[in-house]
Design an enzyme around this catalytic site. Sequence first.
Site, PDB file in Angstrom:
ATOM      1  N   SER A 171       0.788  -1.218  -0.106  1.00 33.26           N
ATOM      2  CA  SER A 171       0.063   0.061  -0.033  1.00 33.26           C
ATOM      3  C   SER A 171       0.776   1.351   0.077  1.00 33.26           C
ATOM      4  CB  SER A 171      -1.027   0.011   1.043  1.00 33.26           C
ATOM      5  OG  SER A 171      -0.114  -0.176   2.463  1.00 33.26           O
ATOM      6  N   LYS A 184      -6.679   3.571   8.565  1.00 27.85           N
ATOM      7  CA  LYS A 184      -5.725   4.749   7.998  1.00 27.85           C
ATOM      8  C   LYS A 184      -6.571   6.047   8.184  1.00 27.85           C
ATOM      9  CE  LYS A 184      -3.379   1.524   4.958  1.00 27.85           C
ATOM     10  NZ  LYS A 184      -3.147   0.836   3.502  1.00 27.85           N
TER      11      LYS A 184
END
Length: 818
Positions: free
Chosen positions: A725, A767
């Site tokens: 990611s 996140k």
Amino acid sequence: MNDQDQDPTEELDTATEIDATTPETKLAAASESKTEEDSTLLARANEVLPGVIYVLPVAARPFFPGQGVPLLMDEKTWGPLIRAIDESSHKVFGILLTHTDKAEDTAAADLYQVGTACRIHKVQSNGERLQVLVECLRRFRVHDILGKNPMFSARVRYLTEENEAVTDSDLKPYSMAIINTIKELLPLNPLYVEELRLFLDRLGPDDPSHLADFAAALTTSTKEQLQEVLDTVQLLPRMELVLDLLHKELELARAQQKIRQSVEERMQTQQREFFLREQLKVIQKELGIAKDDRTAELDRFKERLEKLTLSETAQKRVDEEMEKLAMLETGSPEYAVTRNYLDWITLLPWGINSQDHLDLKHARDILDRDHYGLEDVKERILEFLAVGIMKGSIAGSIILLVGPPGVGKTSIGRSIADALGRKFFRFSVGGIRDEAEIKGHRRTYIGAMPGKLIQALKEVETENPVLMLDEIDKIGASYHGDPASALLEVLDPEQNVEFLDHYLDLRFDLSKILFVCTANQTDSIPAPLLDRMEVIKLAGYIAAEKLEIAKRYLLPRQIEKAGLESNDIQIQDPTLGAIIDGYARDVGVRRLEKQLGKIIRKSVVKILDGTTKPILIAETDLIPNLGSPVFRDERSFGGAGVVTGLAWTAQGGATLNVEAVCSHKFTRGFKLTGQLGDVMKESAEIAYSYILGHVKDFDADPEFFKEAFIHLHVPAGATPKDGPSAGITMASALLSLVKNTPAKKLAMTGELTLTGQVFPIGGVREKLIAARRAGIQEIILPEDNRGEYNEVPEHVRESLTIHFVQQFADVAALLFEA
């Protein structure tokens, strides 16, 4: 027969080993062998004894003058010595104590210097052993040892007592003390009575020298202590030594008597209780008001079975085992095995179910009462319960709660049980490496037991509890088997209707159990097992939620635990916020509760020291109570080549700063640091290759890469990192370095391909929470994650600006808008 009429040869059969003779045996044999025929052989006071005599070593203990001693010895070893002594005219020899443990191993240097001269009265042989009756005469001191073992001889000097300076008035108190001490010993040991009688028959109490020697021989002192008495020729010091040994013997005899009486009393009590119980059993049996143990066990099992609804197979097995138990003896091992088996079967809740409370509003109230926030999780649970309520039963369901530590997975399972009105049982499967823990041991093994599931059902006493399998992601495997595979049968609604436990060897229906499993992550759960469970993710709490949880649940609980009233300690919202931000920034609330508990404990100390209540905790009190903050505001990274990314961890989300610099231009190269995993290293290589191949597309200098050695680093270096990611983050850092232009202040996450495509990632909610915590309001996400973003609760998305991208070109346009 009187003692004077007894033949001394009769005592030869009772002689003892030379190294193991006891005082009782010596004196008894000597006394009873005193006859008129031997009276001419008794030692006379003025008799002249030979100056050179044979010596017999002994290892057990020394002998004293005035004793009659029967000896038993090996003829092969000592026969020549005894025959030589017996053939001499005087028949006198010396007995010396040796330092060694065996007389046969004695050397001349091992012999003590003072011994006892003895005369042989009788020698008799039975082939291999010699029986010798001797009389001890006088002390002697060795002048010189002649010969070797076993034919030792010695030049000796006979010792006489010189007691001119000692009067009868000096000796009498010691004699009386010795006699009185012996009298105290008489009731404690019957053997002392016989010893004393023999002594009085031979010598009498008016002879203080022989009285002292007799008293010393009477004790069980060590051979060194007895040899010290033998070495002491002067009478008064010798009597002092003997008196000390007698006192020690008296203390020992009293201790032995006390122990013996205690043991006898305990045994008598136990025997008395045993006989009374047995008599009571017989009386009760005769009157028909009691049964034996086996009948009582069978009746108890039958009473339990009347309340149960067993399957046909189980009923048949129980009948067979009951018949077997009725025929077995209660003391046989098979009886205990059969009894335990029937005990387990009859304690299981066959056909017993608790009544479900199928009320959705009640369930919602319970969840709201026990948990603040987690609205999406509550909705999923309510949807799950609603289907069961509509159906009329909640059975055959398996829920998996996945989330970081401390977010309330276990307490949610307990709330589900409360909402349904079911029994709740939790056990951890983390670390289990034996499938027998799940499916039980076979009855052939000693100490066999059913598996954890059957044990849980025995505890809850109902077929339909809420059963929590905690830490299912940490289940292990070993040569004992694979417990995760054993759980496949347990957690499959199509199979657990007829779950087979190895111990019971019977089918038991587990389909009515509501299974709630917990895990921190799903990566380590086998795919077939994960496929059987309804996954509900708990992402964690933001700061505002943790503040409310602390006010509603954590702080009151800690105050109550400390035994205080609710108003005794006051912590305002700003202080709680500072605790959350500086000491408990993780996504769960476990660390927060620990910090609050620490503050409460320190406050209790102040109250006990006299501080008036209530105690107000301000922000300035945090460092004295909790120390320096564990978490600090994240450093502001800036400049060309520095970009902020977002990462997911098992503890929640985190920001990730990526730095890229040109180390030198001596040679072209690319270096990675920051403890990166293989997948993340590949993402960095892809980012480097993509920027290198498309540098012209972003208005950057293509000549930069010809000689530049680029170093890319991801702080902090001690934390392992992996995953794809960070692809667009590393590419953005490289592009910022090449353009020598600082990137816009925002955070991003997304996987990058070699063609510049931005692929979706996981952990969107975590996140976003990490970005909010770091004060970042603008975030770049992959377009394919728009659906996950829309599922994030509104209070998390509030005030965030989200840019969805499909190509890296979109990312570059946002970073370098100017």
